[in-house]
Design a protein around this motif. Structure first.
Motif, short mmCIF file in Angstrom:
data_model
loop_
_atom_site.label_atom_id
_atom_site.label_comp_id
_atom_site.label_asym_id
_atom_site.label_seq_id
_atom_site.Cartn_x
_atom_site.Cartn_y
_atom_site.Cartn_z
N ARG A 9 0.76 -1.26 -0.06
CA ARG A 9 -0.06 -0.02 -0.04
C ARG A 9 0.99 1.16 0.01
O ARG A 9 1.78 1.27 0.59
CB ARG A 9 -1.07 0.00 1.14
N LEU A 11 0.64 5.78 -1.48
CA LEU A 11 -0.15 6.83 -1.80
C LEU A 11 0.42 7.45 -3.11
O LEU A 11 1.49 7.36 -3.34
CB LEU A 11 -0.09 8.12 -0.99
N THR A 12 -0.41 7.66 -4.03
CA THR A 12 -0.08 8.16 -5.34
C THR A 12 -0.07 9.68 -5.16
O THR A 12 -0.20 10.29 -4.23
CB THR A 12 -1.35 7.66 -6.40
N LEU A 13 0.71 10.22 -6.20
CA LEU A 13 1.10 11.51 -6.40
C LEU A 13 -0.38 12.31 -6.27
O LEU A 13 -0.55 13.39 -5.63
CB LEU A 13 1.73 11.87 -7.47
N GLU A 15 -3.30 11.66 -4.78
CA GLU A 15 -3.78 11.45 -3.56
C GLU A 15 -3.10 12.59 -2.55
O GLU A 15 -3.57 13.18 -1.67
CB GLU A 15 -3.64 10.13 -3.12
#
Length: 156
Positions: A9, A11-13, A15
């Motif tokens: 898991r 975080l994407t950019l 998010e």
């Protein structure tokens, strides 16, 4: 070759940017609310200065019984209240400067009038930037002193 597991898991950019935008909006709203509270408290402090003048005039009247034409009436200037020891110099909440008698050249005052069988106190307070008086320079009845009656000073 790197294997990606389904349980990994992160975080994407997008998010992270979304969270930053939300935090920025919250910070902006908090700043606006805080500045409004600061302005309101400055207004309340200005009105408190006017009330302090009225209270010092009351003390002056009681100790000296200002009498003109057989009535208990009079006009007490800010300078007079300070010089006679009934009031300490006030602090202007808008400029954070002490309000000396030389800076009160326009003459803030408390006027005492005997009306309808009682004493009424009318206050007019003038600072470098604000005024708490009626338009014609007449004082405001002390029971009606309020933040919404403060006006910006117009220098002529």
């Amino acid at each position: 070759m790197k294997l990606i597991h389904k349980d990994e898991r992160g975080l994407t950019l997008i998010e992270v940017l979304a969270v930053l935008v939300i935090l920025g909006i919250v910070a902006a709203v908090a700043f606006l609310l805080t500045s409004k509270v600061i302005q309101q408290s400055k207004g309340q402090a200005f009105v408190a200065n006017a009330i302090a003048m009225k209270e010092s005039a009351t003390l002056h009247k009681r100790s000296n019984e200002v009498i003109l034409d057989g009535k208990v009436e009079g006009k007490l200037m800010y300078q007079e209240l300070i010089e006679e020891g009934y009031l300490e110099p006030l602090m202007d909440p808008y400029t954070n400067k002490e309000w000396t008698t030389t800076e009160d050249a326009d003459g803030s005052f408390v006027e005492i009038r005997f009306e309808d069988n009682r004493l009424n106190y009318y206050v007019c307070l003038k600072s470098d930037t604000k005024v708490l008086c009626q338009e014609d320079g007449v004082g405001i009845l002390s029971s009606e002193l309020a933040v919404d009656k403060i006006k910006n000073r117009v220098i002529k």
